[in-house]
Design an enzyme around this catalytic site. Structure first.
Site, PDB file in Angstrom:
ATOM      1  N   ARG A  38      46.852  44.187  56.898  1.00  0.00           N
ATOM      2  CA  ARG A  38      48.287  44.291  56.596  1.00  0.00           C
ATOM      3  C   ARG A  38      49.152  43.993  57.823  1.00  0.00           C
ATOM      4  O   ARG A  38      50.243  43.445  57.686  1.00  0.00           O
ATOM      5  CB  ARG A  38      48.609  45.689  56.064  1.00  0.00           C
ATOM      6  CG  ARG A  38      48.190  45.836  54.618  1.00  0.00           C
ATOM      7  CD  ARG A  38      48.539  47.190  54.079  1.00  0.00           C
ATOM      8  NE  ARG A  38      48.450  47.198  52.634  1.00  0.00           N
ATOM      9  CZ  ARG A  38      48.403  48.295  51.915  1.00  0.00           C
ATOM     10  NH1 ARG A  38      48.445  49.470  52.496  1.00  0.00           N
ATOM     11  NH2 ARG A  38      48.344  48.216  50.601  1.00  0.00           N
ATOM     12  N   LYS A 204      39.672  52.132  34.161  1.00  0.00           N
ATOM     13  CA  LYS A 204      40.357  52.664  32.980  1.00  0.00           C
ATOM     14  C   LYS A 204      41.265  51.657  32.283  1.00  0.00           C
ATOM     15  O   LYS A 204      42.002  50.927  32.932  1.00  0.00           O
ATOM     16  CB  LYS A 204      41.216  53.851  33.405  1.00  0.00           C
ATOM     17  CG  LYS A 204      40.391  55.033  33.858  1.00  0.00           C
ATOM     18  CD  LYS A 204      41.290  56.145  34.308  1.00  0.00           C
ATOM     19  CE  LYS A 204      40.469  57.388  34.606  1.00  0.00           C
ATOM     20  NZ  LYS A 204      41.292  58.424  35.210  1.00  0.00           N
ATOM     21  N   GLY A 356      44.161  45.883  45.556  1.00  0.00           N
ATOM     22  CA  GLY A 356      43.288  47.042  45.318  1.00  0.00           C
ATOM     23  C   GLY A 356      41.809  46.760  45.516  1.00  0.00           C
ATOM     24  O   GLY A 356      41.392  46.099  46.463  1.00  0.00           O
ATOM     25  N   GLY A 379      49.544  48.842  44.017  1.00  0.00           N
ATOM     26  CA  GLY A 379      50.496  49.273  42.985  1.00  0.00           C
ATOM     27  C   GLY A 379      51.601  48.262  42.750  1.00  0.00           C
ATOM     28  O   GLY A 379      51.988  48.008  41.603  1.00  0.00           O
TER      29      GLY A 379
HETATM   30  P1  AMP Z   1      40.528  50.445  39.118  1.00  0.00           P
HETATM   31  O1  AMP Z   1      41.113  51.252  40.228  1.00  0.00           O
HETATM   32  O2  AMP Z   1      40.992  50.847  37.772  1.00  0.00           O
HETATM   33  O3  AMP Z   1      40.654  48.953  39.374  1.00  0.00           O
HETATM   34  O4  AMP Z   1      38.968  50.779  39.105  1.00  0.00           O
HETATM   35  C1  AMP Z   1      38.115  50.531  40.167  1.00  0.00           C
HETATM   36  C2  AMP Z   1      36.900  51.388  40.039  1.00  0.00           C
HETATM   37  O5  AMP Z   1      36.297  51.166  38.786  1.00  0.00           O
HETATM   38  C3  AMP Z   1      35.849  51.114  41.081  1.00  0.00           C
HETATM   39  O6  AMP Z   1      35.720  52.231  41.932  1.00  0.00           O
HETATM   40  C4  AMP Z   1      34.582  50.909  40.257  1.00  0.00           C
HETATM   41  O7  AMP Z   1      33.448  51.580  40.785  1.00  0.00           O
HETATM   42  C5  AMP Z   1      34.945  51.511  38.924  1.00  0.00           C
HETATM   43  N1  AMP Z   1      34.137  50.953  37.838  1.00  0.00           N
HETATM   44  C6  AMP Z   1      33.985  49.662  37.516  1.00  0.00           C
HETATM   45  N2  AMP Z   1      33.104  49.524  36.526  1.00  0.00           N
HETATM   46  C7  AMP Z   1      32.669  50.764  36.216  1.00  0.00           C
HETATM   47  C8  AMP Z   1      31.742  51.278  35.285  1.00  0.00           C
HETATM   48  N3  AMP Z   1      31.060  50.460  34.468  1.00  0.00           N
HETATM   49  N4  AMP Z   1      31.558  52.607  35.227  1.00  0.00           N
HETATM   50  C9  AMP Z   1      32.235  53.427  36.052  1.00  0.00           C
HETATM   51  N5  AMP Z   1      33.126  53.012  36.973  1.00  0.00           N
HETATM   52  C10 AMP Z   1      33.336  51.683  37.041  1.00  0.00           C
END
Ligand code: AMP
Length: 398
Positions: A38, A204, A356, A379
């Site tokens: 950054r 999620k 991210g 974000g």
């Molecule tokens: P996000 O912040 O929503 O982009 O999510 C990122 C996180 O999702 C990372 O830490 C990954 O380890 C987790 N992730 C990705 N695929 C899976 C999965 N199949 N089961 C559990 N966690 C997951």
């Protein structure tokens, strides 16, 4: 509307208050900066202003300090690091961001010199819910300079004093990084070369619903991975074993698939999976097609899905990627995520990695230089992709 660029400002002999995003990760044990991306990405703006004869007063936040003066959140170390990155330049540090001590240091600053102010989040007025409080605080900050510039894309989704209010007080401009980030994302949203493929993953559905809704309208093909894929599959009654599923979002997931079909967009879900008997690399692991058996959880997209997604990405003229395809932090479940980075590196079109975890995963592959753009926002990037106006950008367009 075009953002007013700092390149258009007459800054010679003037003091410029530059909002930067020096919110860098710091090693808790050694206090060293573990990733200075950054800071490095802000250097073009800093150098441009210094070369044009400005004296620079840099303002940034670092983490979320609970009490003022906590040395773990001080920007003093960041100021020293910046001095190393700018050989021959003088970088001073002010332990206060406002008031007489800061004003005296700013007054003494010569063209070509830099003053780094202490962490702006040591002052609760910076993030106050009361706009008047934020505005009064910004007035004190603005006393230090004649011109305001913002290069903190990573914080542009916040209407904090040093981002939003300062821009209302002084003549204000966008820094080169902020402008580049917005120009690239704007082109992606308004006029992408087609086919435009969006690769969306992560833990999620709930945190990416708005992004998915917006991208359904803009992209031609959506490739879904990560744990969110299991909520989509479950919504279509595919068995997903013990995979991470957001039960409260099954109907919304169902509707997104419907909407994609209605809009005649390709909305692809994984057709095979790497599954584990528990959330660990030491667990029993296998590859399965379509349904995930009871007692197993989906941890990564499988080889067939990798091939299919990679082929689509390589042929695309625009690719946007946000969110890992699996639990890439564990080596055995990282193949899907790394394959996306590799396919994007081979794509001849515009490739954008949207902040991210995807950026962290990309860094592990060493393929950053192959991308058209790697966003510095987490974000902020997500909110932009949701179709929201970022306060830090809107205020500069006024
Ligand atoms: P996000 O912040 O929503 O982009 O999510 C990122 C996180 O999702 C990372 O830490 C990954 O380890 C987790 N992730 C990705 N695929 C899976 C999965 N199949 N089961 C559990 N966690 C997951």
């Amino acid at each position: 509307m075009a953002l007013p660029s700092i390149e258009q400002a007459d800054v010679s002999g003037k003091k410029v208050l530059l909002r930067v995003d020096f919110n860098v990760p710091i090693d808790k044990n050694t206090g060293a900066i573990s990733d200075d991306t950054r800071i490095v990405k802000t250097l073009p703006t800093i150098e441009l202003l210094l070369n044009r004869g400005a004296a620079l007063i840099l303002v940034s936040h670092l983490g979320r300090p609970e009490k003022k003066g906590d040395p773990a959140f001080s920007l003093r170390g960041v100021a020293s690091h910046l001095e190393k990155l700018l050989p021959g330049r003088k970088v001073y540090f002010s332990p206060e961001a406002i008031g007489q001590p800061a004003e005296e240091l700013a007054a003494r600053l010569l063209p070509g010199e830099i003053l780094v102010l202490e962490n702006i989040r040591f002052y609760e007025e910076e993030t106050s819910k009361d706009e008047k409080v934020r505005h009064e605080f910004a007035k004190k900050l603005c006393k230090l300079a004649e011109i305001y510039a913002d290069d903190a894309f990573g914080a542009a989704h916040r209407a904090h004093a040093s981002i939003y209010e300062c821009a209302k007080i002084l003549p204000s401009y966008a820094g080169l990084l902020l402008k580049k980030e917005i120009d690239i994302l704007e082109k992606l949203m308004l006029d992408p070369a087609r086919p435009f493929v969006a690769v969306i993953g992560g833990a999620k559905v709930s945190t990416k619903l708005a992004v998915l809704e917006n991208l359904l309208a803009k992209a031609d093909i959506l490739l879904i991975g990560g744990a969110m894929a299991y909520t989509f599959l479950k919504s279509r009654l595919v068995e997903v074993g013990n995979s991470l599923v957001e039960k409260d979002y099954l109907s919304q997931a169902f509707q997104i698939i419907d909407k994609a079909a209605f809009l005649k967009k390709e909305f692809l879900l994984p057709e095979d999976h790497v599954v584990a008997s528990e959330f660990s690399e030491k667990a029993k692991i296998k590859t399965v097609k379509k349904a995930i058996p009871e007692g197993f959880m989906g941890m990564d997209i499988g080889p067939k899905t990798i091939d299919r997604y990679s082929a689509i990405i390589k042929k695309a003229r625009t690719v946007l990627w946000n969110g890992p395809m699996g639990v890439f932090e564990m080596k055995k479940f990282s193949a899907g995520t790394f394959a996306i980075a590799k396919a994007m590196a081979k794509c001849k079109g515009v490739t954008v990695v949207g902040g991210g975890d995807s950026v962290a995963a990309l860094a592990q592959t060493g393929l950053e230089h192959k991308m058209t753009h790697v966003s510095t926002g987490g974000g902020a990037t997500l909110e932009y992709l949701e179709g929201k106006k970022l306060p830090g950008v809107a205020v500069l367009e006024r």
